[in-house]
Design an enzyme around this catalytic site. Structure first.
Site, PDB file in Angstrom:
ATOM      1  N   ALA A 123      -1.282  -3.607  -2.302  1.00  0.00           N
ATOM      2  CA  ALA A 123      -2.620  -3.279  -1.785  1.00  0.00           C
ATOM      3  C   ALA A 123      -2.615  -2.560  -0.441  1.00  0.00           C
ATOM      4  O   ALA A 123      -3.481  -1.731  -0.180  1.00  0.00           O
ATOM      5  CB  ALA A 123      -3.440  -4.565  -1.665  1.00  0.00           C
ATOM      6  N   HIS A 124      -1.643  -2.869   0.408  1.00  0.00           N
ATOM      7  CA  HIS A 124      -1.753  -2.372   1.784  1.00  0.00           C
ATOM      8  C   HIS A 124      -1.484  -0.881   1.912  1.00  0.00           C
ATOM      9  O   HIS A 124      -1.642  -0.309   2.988  1.00  0.00           O
ATOM     10  CB  HIS A 124      -0.838  -3.177   2.716  1.00  0.00           C
ATOM     11  CG  HIS A 124       0.614  -2.868   2.581  1.00  0.00           C
ATOM     12  ND1 HIS A 124       1.266  -2.032   3.437  1.00  0.00           N
ATOM     13  CD2 HIS A 124       1.527  -3.268   1.676  1.00  0.00           C
ATOM     14  CE1 HIS A 124       2.530  -1.943   3.079  1.00  0.00           C
ATOM     15  NE2 HIS A 124       2.714  -2.685   2.008  1.00  0.00           N
ATOM     16  N   GLY A 167       4.916  -5.251  -3.046  1.00  0.00           N
ATOM     17  CA  GLY A 167       5.479  -4.253  -3.953  1.00  0.00           C
ATOM     18  C   GLY A 167       6.927  -4.580  -4.274  1.00  0.00           C
ATOM     19  O   GLY A 167       7.367  -4.486  -5.420  1.00  0.00           O
ATOM     20  N   THR A 168       7.655  -4.979  -3.257  1.00  0.00           N
ATOM     21  CA  THR A 168       9.063  -5.344  -3.441  1.00  0.00           C
ATOM     22  C   THR A 168       9.203  -6.502  -4.427  1.00  0.00           C
ATOM     23  O   THR A 168      10.079  -6.487  -5.299  1.00  0.00           O
ATOM     24  CB  THR A 168       9.689  -5.716  -2.081  1.00  0.00           C
ATOM     25  OG1 THR A 168       9.735  -4.539  -1.270  1.00  0.00           O
ATOM     26  CG2 THR A 168      11.088  -6.273  -2.237  1.00  0.00           C
ATOM     27  N   THR A 219       0.646 -21.042  -5.539  1.00  0.00           N
ATOM     28  CA  THR A 219      -0.823 -21.089  -5.495  1.00  0.00           C
ATOM     29  C   THR A 219      -1.410 -19.693  -5.345  1.00  0.00           C
ATOM     30  O   THR A 219      -0.950 -18.901  -4.524  1.00  0.00           O
ATOM     31  CB  THR A 219      -1.282 -22.005  -4.340  1.00  0.00           C
ATOM     32  OG1 THR A 219      -0.707 -23.293  -4.551  1.00  0.00           O
ATOM     33  CG2 THR A 219      -2.787 -22.113  -4.294  1.00  0.00           C
ATOM     34  N   GLN A 241       3.949   3.788  -3.600  1.00  0.00           N
ATOM     35  CA  GLN A 241       3.491   4.831  -2.684  1.00  0.00           C
ATOM     36  C   GLN A 241       2.378   5.706  -3.285  1.00  0.00           C
ATOM     37  O   GLN A 241       1.565   6.263  -2.554  1.00  0.00           O
ATOM     38  CB  GLN A 241       4.683   5.712  -2.285  1.00  0.00           C
ATOM     39  CG  GLN A 241       4.473   6.520  -1.029  1.00  0.00           C
ATOM     40  CD  GLN A 241       4.019   5.699   0.158  1.00  0.00           C
ATOM     41  OE1 GLN A 241       2.888   5.812   0.609  1.00  0.00           O
ATOM     42  NE2 GLN A 241       4.913   4.847   0.680  1.00  0.00           N
ATOM     43  N   ASN A 250       8.416   7.792  -0.971  1.00  0.00           N
ATOM     44  CA  ASN A 250       7.747   7.410   0.267  1.00  0.00           C
ATOM     45  C   ASN A 250       8.083   8.310   1.443  1.00  0.00           C
ATOM     46  O   ASN A 250       7.281   8.483   2.345  1.00  0.00           O
ATOM     47  CB  ASN A 250       8.078   5.950   0.606  1.00  0.00           C
ATOM     48  CG  ASN A 250       9.551   5.643   0.481  1.00  0.00           C
ATOM     49  OD1 ASN A 250      10.166   5.921  -0.547  1.00  0.00           O
ATOM     50  ND2 ASN A 250      10.124   5.095   1.528  1.00  0.00           N
ATOM     51  N   CYS A 306      19.088   6.316  13.722  1.00  0.00           N
ATOM     52  CA  CYS A 306      19.033   5.598  14.983  1.00  0.00           C
ATOM     53  C   CYS A 306      17.786   4.747  15.133  1.00  0.00           C
ATOM     54  O   CYS A 306      17.714   3.907  16.002  1.00  0.00           O
ATOM     55  CB  CYS A 306      19.136   6.591  16.125  1.00  0.00           C
ATOM     56  SG  CYS A 306      20.674   7.481  16.031  1.00  0.00           S
TER      57      CYS A 306
END
Lengths: 123, 388
Positions: B199-200, B70-71, B236, B178, B150, B324
Site C-alpha cells: 500500500a505505501h 511487499g517483501t 491477527t 513498484q 524500482n 556508498c
C-alpha cells in the site's frame, strides 16, 4: 548509517579544496571502481607544510576525511604529518560509520604518498 | 523548502486514506476473526476491502490475501510455490534486476537445494525474452519477474513472459510492488499466477501488503499459526491498514490517466533541463517504456552519496544507486545488470516524482542540482581528467 555534525561540516564546507601547481609533494590513492579517489598536493618549505590542497572523488566520509586531514597537517612538519593515522582522522571527525572506516585509511595513505613523493624528489 | 522526490521508496499518506483508517484504530477495534458484534463490524470492513481490491484487479476476492509488506508477499508466493511444487521440479528463473525481496528469497532457496537461473536485461534494463526462453528447463517450476523496476522504472514484458510461462506450464509470479497504482494490471487476463503489492507505494499506509493467488495455485505454508488469510498469513488481521490499502488503491486508479500524463510531463521536463544544463550525464532506461515518475540519472565522475547529501542539505530528498549510500557498499545490481560501468553506477541518482510534486519544486531542484554537480565536479580529480 548516520554522520556526525563534524563530518557534515567538512563535507559541506570542505577546507583546502583545490590543486597546487608544481607541488613539492603529490599523492593519489584509490580508484574509481571502488568509489573513492583522493589526491593530496603539498607545498613544503624548510620541512614545514606551508600549503596543502586536496581533490576527492567519493562519498561524504571520503570528502570529510580528506578535508579534516588537510587541516591536521597544515603548518606541521613533514615528520609530524607522517604521524597522522586513520584513527586520528576518525577522532577528528567525531567518528565514522563502521562501513566507512576505509575512507579515513585512504586519507592517511594519500598524505603518506604525497610525503613520500616529496622525500623521493628531495634525494 | 522540503521537496520529496523519493516516491519510489515510499509515498506520503493520502488524507482521505488516513480518514478511512481512523475508526478502525479507535472504536472499531474488534478482532476481525471474532464472531461477536465487535468482530462482525471489523470482519465486514476487511471483506469490503478485499472486494474493492479484487475489483480493481478484476479477480475474485478469495484470490487476495493480506500480508505485512511487499517483501512478505514475495516471500509467501515464491517460498510457498517452491515448497508446494518441489516434487515437480526445483528450478526457478528470475530476472537479474529483481528487488531484494525476490532476489534474496531465491538465493535462500538456492541454499536449500533449488536451482536458480538469472536472466539478463538489455542496456535499457528490459528482460531479454530470448534468454528467458533458453533458460527454461524440464524441471522449471517458477518464473518470477517484476512488473516495473524500482530503480530505472523500466517496464518488463510481463505479457510475453506470461504467455511463455503458461505455454510451458510454469507458474509465474510478478512483483508489482513498484507498478501498482501507476500502471494497470489485470493478472487474470495476462495469465499471472501470483502477484505482490504493497500500500505505501500508492499513498496508503506502510506495513500492509497484498498477494493475489490465482485459484488453483498451491502455496506451501511459510508462516504457521491460526486460520487467517487462508492459513497462509496467520496473525491477527490488521484491519485499519487493510482498509487504508483498499481506499488508497481505489482512489489512485480514479484519475490515473490524468495523473500519469501530468507526472510524465514533469519528468520529461526535468530530464530535458538536466540534459541542457549539465554536461556528461546519462539518463538510464530512456529508450524503454518507463514508469511515469521515475528518472534514473548518472552524473559522470562524481559520487552519488555526495550528490544525495548535498541535495538533502537543500531540502531535497532523492535516492542513490551508489554503493556508498548503502550499508553493503555494493553498487546497485540493477545498474550493473544494465551494463552501467561500476564507476558510473556510483554516480547515479534516482529522482521519483509523485502526485504531490509540482513544477515549482522541479525548478528548485534543477537550480540546486546544477550547482551541486558543478561543486562536486570541481572537487573530483576524475572530472578534471575527463571533462573535455
Amino acid at each position: 548509517m548516520e554522520y556526525t555534525d563534524k563530518v557534515m561540516d567538512h563535507f559541506s564546507n570542505p577546507r583546502n579544496m583545490g590543486v597546487i601547481d608544481n607541488p613539492d609533494g603529490y599523492g593519489k590513492i584509490g580508484n574509481a571502481s571502488c568509489g573513492d579517489i583522493m589526491e593530496i598536493f603539498l607545498k613544503i618549505e624548510n620541512e614545514i607544510i606551508v600549503d596543502v590542497k586536496f581533490r576527492t572523488f567519493g562519498c561524504a566520509s571520503a570528502i570529510a576525511s580528506s578535508s579534516v586531514s588537510t587541516e591536521m597537517i597544515l603548518g606541521k612538519t613533514v615528520e609530524e604529518a607522517l604521524e597522522v593515522t586513520n584513527k586520528k582522522v576518525v577522532e577528528a571527525l567525531g567518528g565514522l560509520p563502521a562501513v566507512k572506516m576505509h575512507c579515513s585509511v585512504l586519507a592517511e595513505e594519500a598524505i603518506k604518498a604525497a610525503i613520500e613523493d616529496y622525500l623521493s624528489k628531495k634525494k | 523548502m522540503k521537496i520529496y522526490l523519493d516516491n519510489n521508496a515510499t509515498t506520503k499518506l493520502d488524507d482521505e486514506v488516513f480518514e478511512s483508517m481512523v475508526p478502525y484504530f479507535k472504536e472499531e477495534y474488534g478482532n476481525a476473526f471474532s464472531l461477536h458484534l465487535f468482530g462482525r463490524e471489523t470482519g465486514k470492513a476487511v471483506r469490503d476491502a478485499r472486494k474493492k481490491i479484487a475489483d480493481v484487479l478484476e479477480v475474485k476476492p478469495e484470490e487476495i490475501i493480506f500480508t505485512g509488506s511487499g517483501t512478505e508477499s514475495d516471500n509467501i508466493a515464491i517460498r510457498g510455490i517452491a515448497r508446494a511444487y518441489k516434487n515437480r521440479g526445483k528450478h526457478i528463473i528470475l530476472s537479474s534486476i529483481e528487488h531484494p525481496g525476490v532476489r534474496n528469497t531465491c538465493k535462500d532457496l538456492e541454499r536449500e537445494g533449488f536451482e536458480i537461473t538469472e536472466v539478463d536485461v538489455d542496456k535499457n534494463g528490459v528482460l531479454k525474452i530470448e534468454d528467458l526462453k533458453n533458460a527454461i528447463k524440464e524441471d522449471t517450476i517458477l518464473i518470477t519477474v517484476m512488473h516495473a523496476n524500482n530503480e530505472s522504472g523500466a517496464i518488463q514484458p510481463i505479457e510475453e513472459i506470461a504467455e511463455i510461462a503458461n505455454k510451458n506450464r510454469i507458474l509465474f509470479h510478478v512483483d508489482a510492488v513498484q507498478s501498482m497504482g501507476k500502471k494497470e494490471i489485470k493478472p487474470k487476463e495476462i495469465g499471472i499466477d501470483t502477484l505482490a503489492f504493497t500500500a505505501h507505494k500508492f499513498y496508503g499506509p506502510k506495513g500492509v501488503g497484498g498477494l493475489y493467488i490465482r485459484n488453483g495455485v498451491r502455496i506451501g505454508k511459510v508462516i504457521t499459526g491460526g486460520g487467517q488469510e487462508k492459513k497462509l498469513r496467520p496473525g491477527t488481521t490488521n484491519t485499519p491498514l487493510i482498509v487504508g490499502m483498499a481506499t488508497a488503491l481505489n482512489k489512485i486508479y480514479k484519475n490515473k490517466e490524468e495523473e500519469e500524463k501530468r507526472i510524465s510531463e514533469l519528468r520529461d521536463y526535468f530530464e530535458s533541463e538536466v540534459l541542457k544544463r549539465i554536461p556528461q550525464v546519462i539518463i538510464n532506461s530512456k529508450e524503454a517504456e518507463r514508469l511515469a515518475g521515475t528518472s534514473s540519472i548518472t552524473f559522470k565522475y562524481i559520487e552519488g552519496e555526495s550528490i544525495l547529501l548535498h541535495l538533502s542539505l537543500k531540502g531535497i530528498a532523492v535516492s542513490s544507486g551508489s554503493a556508498c549510500s548503502s550499508d553493503e557498499l555494493q553498487a546497485s545490481h540493477v545498474l550493473l545488470a544494465m551494463g552501467v560501468p561500476v564507476e558510473f553506477a556510483h554516480g547515479t541518482i534516482r529522482f521519483s516524482i509523485g502526485k504531490y510534486n509540482t513544477k515549482k519544486e522541479i525548478d528548485y531542484t534543477l537550480d540546486n542540482l546544477v550547482e551541486i554537480i558543478e561543486k562536486l565536479r570541481k572537487m573530483s580529480p576524475l572530472w578534471d581528467e575527463n571533462k573535455n
